[in-house]
Design an enzyme around this catalytic site. Structure first.
Site, PDB file in Angstrom:
ATOM      1  N   PHE A 141       0.867  -1.184   0.000  1.00  0.00           N
ATOM      2  CA  PHE A 141       0.000   0.000   0.000  1.00  0.00           C
ATOM      3  C   PHE A 141       0.900   1.228   0.000  1.00  0.00           C
ATOM      4  O   PHE A 141       1.611   1.494   0.964  1.00  0.00           O
ATOM      5  CB  PHE A 141      -0.934   0.049   1.208  1.00  0.00           C
ATOM      6  CG  PHE A 141      -1.859   1.244   1.150  1.00  0.00           C
ATOM      7  CD1 PHE A 141      -3.024   1.186   0.420  1.00  0.00           C
ATOM      8  CD2 PHE A 141      -1.521   2.427   1.779  1.00  0.00           C
ATOM      9  CE1 PHE A 141      -3.863   2.302   0.324  1.00  0.00           C
ATOM     10  CE2 PHE A 141      -2.352   3.537   1.684  1.00  0.00           C
ATOM     11  CZ  PHE A 141      -3.529   3.469   0.963  1.00  0.00           C
ATOM     12  N   ASP A 226       9.675   2.905   1.632  1.00  0.00           N
ATOM     13  CA  ASP A 226       8.480   3.668   1.988  1.00  0.00           C
ATOM     14  C   ASP A 226       8.285   3.535   3.496  1.00  0.00           C
ATOM     15  O   ASP A 226       7.753   2.541   3.983  1.00  0.00           O
ATOM     16  CB  ASP A 226       7.265   3.133   1.229  1.00  0.00           C
ATOM     17  CG  ASP A 226       5.972   3.878   1.567  1.00  0.00           C
ATOM     18  OD1 ASP A 226       5.945   4.602   2.589  1.00  0.00           O
ATOM     19  OD2 ASP A 226       4.983   3.720   0.826  1.00  0.00           O
ATOM     20  N   LYS A 255       3.060  11.285   6.983  1.00  0.00           N
ATOM     21  CA  LYS A 255       2.270  11.069   8.198  1.00  0.00           C
ATOM     22  C   LYS A 255       2.853  11.756   9.423  1.00  0.00           C
ATOM     23  O   LYS A 255       2.620  12.939   9.630  1.00  0.00           O
ATOM     24  CB  LYS A 255       2.050   9.574   8.416  1.00  0.00           C
ATOM     25  CG  LYS A 255       1.156   8.946   7.335  1.00  0.00           C
ATOM     26  CD  LYS A 255       0.644   7.598   7.722  1.00  0.00           C
ATOM     27  CE  LYS A 255      -0.156   6.940   6.596  1.00  0.00           C
ATOM     28  NZ  LYS A 255      -1.374   7.658   6.216  1.00  0.00           N
TER      29      LYS A 255
END
Length: 401
Positions: A141, A226, A255
């Site tokens: 994801f 990531d 984030k």
């Protein structure tokens, strides 16, 4: 609107149904706790998918934002501003890298990493134009853009959004032999998560991450980590890659970099890699804006103390010890994760992940399900041991009911 039901009804009527949130309407928050519009309190055990690593309304981050709001919030990249150089310098230092390309959302940062790897492949590695290939892992994801969902294996993310962007090859996560077989002369990068969050907090086999580093180095391929969910303290290290002593060629961050206050993301790499850009080839009006830089600089200062990484280690050990006991109860089949991050697979007969999440909501605990039978736990790193234990008690009660 004064009740949760009224808010939810209005949302259903006027908002696209691209999410299926739990039926709670948050009105205020502090630390690890939120309060809904009717005054009920809930322990947040999700932390905005790690965007809230430092808790809701962290005083240091709110003060940094307030101070910057009184000065300047946006200049665009048409002009310099006085927080930008410091942000880029300190983030590069934290990563042990040389250059930073700031963006806003995680998906933007992943898109930037893809573009960067391709440009590096053409300008530095000498891959023929239009032939660059990036290898990714199944069950990944990395975001929701058209390019990113083109290399997703999740039918919900892909269905009805084609035609898809070419140039990607998907290999099984955790399989070094499959990765090595996929690398060819036109491979410019391997893009992977050190722990797959959305897939259910999947930790690869021991040695896999170091093996990816070895293969990419041997074949002259960029290794892109990531760390949007896994980075910035979540797993007990600044970066999850550190657990295997790995330094990738490029970090993709987001984030928690914005502290749950503003969206901040970045690609961080060497001068050789990010130096491929020339003015006008890539950009973002809001990327690296003064407000974002001010908040992110405070995040970096907090991470430099090591306090939050240590909390994630100690509380994470406790979390996983307590969750492991549940596997012996028959209510939980598997627990995975690292630090203050866990995926818990609910045994058949004890409810779906969504049903368990709803039952926990009724007991004042917020978690999120994924892939049917799994719930994810990722409390803020500032959570107290007492609150963590209370939340785990609620999980035990729900699963024993």
């Amino acid at each position: 609107m004064s009740t949760a039901a009224e808010h939810i009804a209005a949302t259903e009527a006027h908002s696209a149904h691209n999410y299926h949130p739990l039926p709670v309407v948050v009105a205020s928050a502090d630390g690890a706790w939120v309060t809904d519009v009717e005054g009920r309190r809930y322990l947040d055990m999700l932390a905005g998918y790690s965007a809230l690593n430092f808790g809701h309304r962290n005083a240091r981050l709110i003060e940094a934002a307030k101070a910057q709001l009184d000065r300047v919030t946006l200049t665009s990249r048409a002009f310099h501003h006085d927080r930008f150089a410091q942000f880029c310098t300190e983030l590069a230092e934290l990563c042990g890298m040389e250059m930073v390309l700031p963006m806003n959302t995680g998906a933007e940062a992943v898109e930037t990493a893809v573009k960067t790897a391709r440009k590096w492949g053409y300008r530095v590695k000498g891959v023929p134009d239009g032939q660059a290939k990036i290898i990714v892992a199944a069950d990944n994801f990395h975001g929701r853009t058209t390019t990113v969902i083109s290399f997703s294996t999740d039918p919900e993310a892909r269905a009805d959004f084609g035609p898809y962007t070419p140039g990607f090859e998907i290999v099984p996560y955790g399989d070094l032999a499959a990765l090595e077989a996929a690398i060819d002369a036109n491979t410019v990068a391997v893009l992977m998560e050190p722990i797959q969050g959305e897939a259910g907090v999947l930790v690869p086999p021991a040695g896999y991450w170091a093996g990816v580093r070895r293969l990419t180095s041997e074949h002259g391929v960029l290794f892109i980590a990531d760390e949007i969910q896994s980075g910035l303290g979540r797993t007990g290290r600044t970066f999850a890659s550190e657990h295997e002593g790995v330094v990738p060629d490029m970090y993709v961050l987001g984030k928690a970099l914005g502290g749950g206050v503003v969206p901040v993301s970045a690609v961080v790499s060497s001068a050789e890699v990010l130096g491929v850009y020339r003015p006008g080839e890539h950009g973002s009006t809001f990327g690296g804006n003064p407000l974002a830089c001010a908040v992110a600089l405070e995040v970096l200062a907090m991470l430099r103390t090591g306090e939050y990484q240590q909390r994630a280690t100690e509380l994470g050990d406790h979390l996983h010890h307590e969750l492991a006991l549940l596997t012996g109860s028959g209510a939980v089949t598997t627990v995975r994760g690292r630090g203050l991050w866990a995926g818990v697979d609910i045994a058949p007969g004890h409810g779906s992940g969504r049903e368990v999440s709803e039952r926990l909501l009724g007991r004042g605990v917020l978690v999120k399900d994924t892939h049917g039978s799994t719930i994810r736990l990722a409390p803020p790193l500032v959570i107290s041991k007492e609150d963590l234990d209370w939340g785990l008690d609620q999980l035990r009660e729900v699963l024993s009911a």
